[in-house]
Write a protein that holds these residues in place. Structure first.
Motif, mmCIF file in Angstrom:
data_model
loop_
_atom_site.group_PDB
_atom_site.id
_atom_site.type_symbol
_atom_site.label_atom_id
_atom_site.label_comp_id
_atom_site.label_asym_id
_atom_site.label_seq_id
_atom_site.Cartn_x
_atom_site.Cartn_y
_atom_site.Cartn_z
ATOM 1 N N ARG A 264 12.154 -16.066 -12.862
ATOM 2 C CA ARG A 264 11.737 -16.147 -14.280
ATOM 3 C C ARG A 264 10.626 -15.144 -14.583
ATOM 4 N NH1 ARG A 264 7.819 -18.190 -17.494
ATOM 5 N NH2 ARG A 264 6.559 -18.978 -15.751
ATOM 6 N N VAL A 265 9.647 -15.013 -13.673
ATOM 7 C CA VAL A 265 8.487 -14.170 -13.986
ATOM 8 C C VAL A 265 8.690 -12.701 -13.613
ATOM 9 C CG1 VAL A 265 6.910 -16.136 -13.795
ATOM 10 C CG2 VAL A 265 7.206 -14.641 -11.817
ATOM 11 N N LEU A 266 9.713 -12.424 -12.778
ATOM 12 C CA LEU A 266 9.943 -11.030 -12.366
ATOM 13 C C LEU A 266 10.584 -10.208 -13.475
ATOM 14 C CD1 LEU A 266 11.271 -11.186 -8.673
ATOM 15 C CD2 LEU A 266 9.280 -9.880 -9.490
ATOM 16 N N LYS B 9 0.832 -1.214 0.000
ATOM 17 C CA LYS B 9 0.000 0.000 0.000
ATOM 18 C C LYS B 9 0.862 1.257 0.000
ATOM 19 C CE LYS B 9 -4.300 -1.581 2.077
ATOM 20 N NZ LYS B 9 -5.002 -1.769 3.359
ATOM 21 N N SER B 10 2.058 1.142 0.595
ATOM 22 C CA SER B 10 2.919 2.332 0.663
ATOM 23 C C SER B 10 3.786 2.459 -0.598
ATOM 24 C CB SER B 10 3.802 2.263 1.908
ATOM 25 O OG SER B 10 4.726 1.201 1.749
ATOM 26 N N HIS B 11 3.616 1.549 -1.546
ATOM 27 C CA HIS B 11 4.384 1.647 -2.798
ATOM 28 C C HIS B 11 3.428 1.942 -3.959
ATOM 29 C CE1 HIS B 11 7.604 0.177 -0.207
ATOM 30 N NE2 HIS B 11 8.434 0.647 -1.139
ATOM 31 N N ASN B 12 3.593 1.200 -5.058
ATOM 32 C CA ASN B 12 2.922 1.612 -6.287
ATOM 33 C C ASN B 12 1.726 0.710 -6.613
ATOM 34 O OD1 ASN B 12 2.379 2.398 -8.900
ATOM 35 N ND2 ASN B 12 4.547 2.747 -9.383
ATOM 36 N N ALA B 13 0.532 1.286 -6.667
ATOM 37 C CA ALA B 13 -0.675 0.475 -6.908
ATOM 38 C C ALA B 13 -0.723 -0.070 -8.334
ATOM 39 C CB ALA B 13 -1.922 1.298 -6.616
ATOM 40 N N SER B 14 0.152 0.463 -9.209
ATOM 41 C CA SER B 14 0.121 -0.050 -10.588
ATOM 42 C C SER B 14 1.054 -1.261 -10.766
ATOM 43 C CB SER B 14 0.484 1.062 -11.574
ATOM 44 O OG SER B 14 1.851 1.369 -11.428
ATOM 45 N N TRP B 15 1.787 -1.600 -9.732
ATOM 46 C CA TRP B 15 2.647 -2.782 -9.839
ATOM 47 C C TRP B 15 1.799 -4.061 -9.910
ATOM 48 C CZ3 TRP B 15 6.582 -1.649 -5.298
ATOM 49 C CH2 TRP B 15 7.543 -0.748 -5.747
ATOM 50 N N THR B 16 2.264 -4.984 -10.748
ATOM 51 C CA THR B 16 1.613 -6.299 -10.816
ATOM 52 C C THR B 16 2.304 -7.226 -9.815
ATOM 53 O OG1 THR B 16 1.179 -5.934 -13.139
ATOM 54 C CG2 THR B 16 1.027 -8.196 -12.384
ATOM 55 N N VAL B 17 1.486 -7.954 -9.069
ATOM 56 C CA VAL B 17 2.012 -8.755 -7.957
ATOM 57 C C VAL B 17 1.712 -10.237 -8.194
ATOM 58 C CG1 VAL B 17 1.787 -9.139 -5.450
ATOM 59 C CG2 VAL B 17 1.558 -6.810 -6.379
ATOM 60 N N ILE C 104 6.097 -9.550 -13.959
ATOM 61 C CA ILE C 104 5.657 -9.260 -12.576
ATOM 62 C C ILE C 104 6.591 -8.230 -11.923
ATOM 63 C CG2 ILE C 104 5.398 -10.368 -10.285
ATOM 64 C CD1 ILE C 104 3.259 -11.295 -12.272
ATOM 65 N N ASP C 105 5.988 -7.290 -11.174
ATOM 66 C CA ASP C 105 6.809 -6.294 -10.463
ATOM 67 C C ASP C 105 7.177 -6.744 -9.053
ATOM 68 O OD1 ASP C 105 6.736 -3.896 -12.365
ATOM 69 O OD2 ASP C 105 4.599 -4.401 -12.191
#
Ligand code: SAH
Length: 291
Positions: free
Chosen positions: A211-213, A135-143, A188-189
């Motif tokens: 691999r996915v990052l 929540k304190s970072h980027n909401a557009s990151w894919t997790v 993935i971020d």
């Protein structure tokens, strides 16, 4: 927690009162026979019958006590079942664990009921710490949440989250062995492992995360403290970090302030290169004691 039990005396009083009321109500209903026929002359004298019933009742466990005893026995059985499943997950490969739960997905519920009970004793939930971090970072990151359990992360952040676990009872959860996910390479971020590096082949889960990052993507790992405590047969946390660095990451932070878990944040190097041979330490299984 067990629901509060009423006292045996209050229960007896209530049943006595309720019993009479219900009997009247039932016998007044159409089509139902009268509840209790008055004693016929052939019946034994009322006094003796009362005494017999009283002595039988004294020999029987009280109703309130019986149900609390049953509750305790049930809790003990399901606690034992949880500990057995937990040990299984820590001592087999992800592939075996996947097959095991595929054959009986109900076991997954047994596992997670026990898991939630254990976690309720922890002063801080690692999943919440990770949720706050996101929540304190980027909401557009894919997790990607590897070993998501009840998918708490996906439910509590705005990010797009791929929740992965051995069993899926929710269409948003991908059921697979997380050593082989269907995620696209470099897509993935943030990759999360919250108490989920359970299988004996845990390095293959981290290789899959690698691999996915995307380059510069984050790898966030919360692990049970005792698994990484060399004074108690656990792995050396330095050795653990070193192995992940050899996989192509930099260690950004290691948070040891929580009583029950350690939180590591790694970042994938822009031009990451996997070392030829990585010396992965063995992580000690986290086995729970009988409470
Ligand atoms: N991350 C959640 C759940 C932790 S329990 C939380 O913090 O609440 C560990 C989870 O990892 C379990 O749900 C278990 O099924 C899952 N898991 C263990 N090995 C796995 C594997 N090989 N593939 C997918 N999920 C796995």
């Amino acid at each position: 927690m067990d629901p509060p039990q009423e006292s045996a005396a209050a229960g007896r009083k209530r049943r006595r009162r309720g019993g009479v009321r219900n009997r009247k109500k039932l016998s007044s209903q159409k089509g139902l026979p009268p509840a209790a026929a008055p004693p016929t002359p052939a019946s034994p004298p009322v006094k003796r019958r009362r005494k017999d019933i009283a002595s039988q009742a004294a020999a029987m466990p009280k109703r309130g006590n019986t149900s609390s005893l049953l509750d305790k026995m049930r809790a003990r059985l399901s606690g034992g079942h949880f500990r057995m499943l937990n040990e299984k997950l820590y001592t087999c490969s992800g592939e075996d664990a996947f097959d095991y739960f595929k054959n009986d997905p109900n076991l997954f519920d047994v596992y997670h009921t026990g898991y939630q009970e254990q976690m309720s004793h922890w002063p801080e939930q690692p999943a919440n710490v990770i949720i706050n971090w996101l929540k304190s970072h980027n909401a557009s990151w894919t997790v990607a949440d590897f070993g998501c359990g009840n998918a708490a992360v996906a439910k509590n952040v705005k990010n797009k989250v791929f929740s992965i676990d051995l069993v899926s009872d929710d269409p948003s959860v991908i059921a697979c062995d997380m050593a082989h996910t269907p995620l696209e390479p470099s897509s993935i971020d943030v990759a999360i492992f919250c108490l989920s590096l359970m299988g004996i082949n845990y390095p293959s889960y981290l290789e899959e995360a690698n691999r996915v990052l995307k380059p510069s993507g984050w790898l966030v790992i919360a692990e049970v403290r005792s698994r990484l405590d060399p004074n108690n047969g656990g792995a050396d946390p330095e050795k653990f970090s070193k192995a992940i660095i050899q996989l192509g990451f930099s260690l950004v932070s290691k948070d040891v302030k929580n009583k029950m878990f350690i939180l590591f944040c790694f970042r994938k190097k822009e031009k990451s290169k996997v070392a030829k041979s990585i010396d992965w330490p063995q992580l000690k299984p986290c086995l729970y004691k009988r409470r």
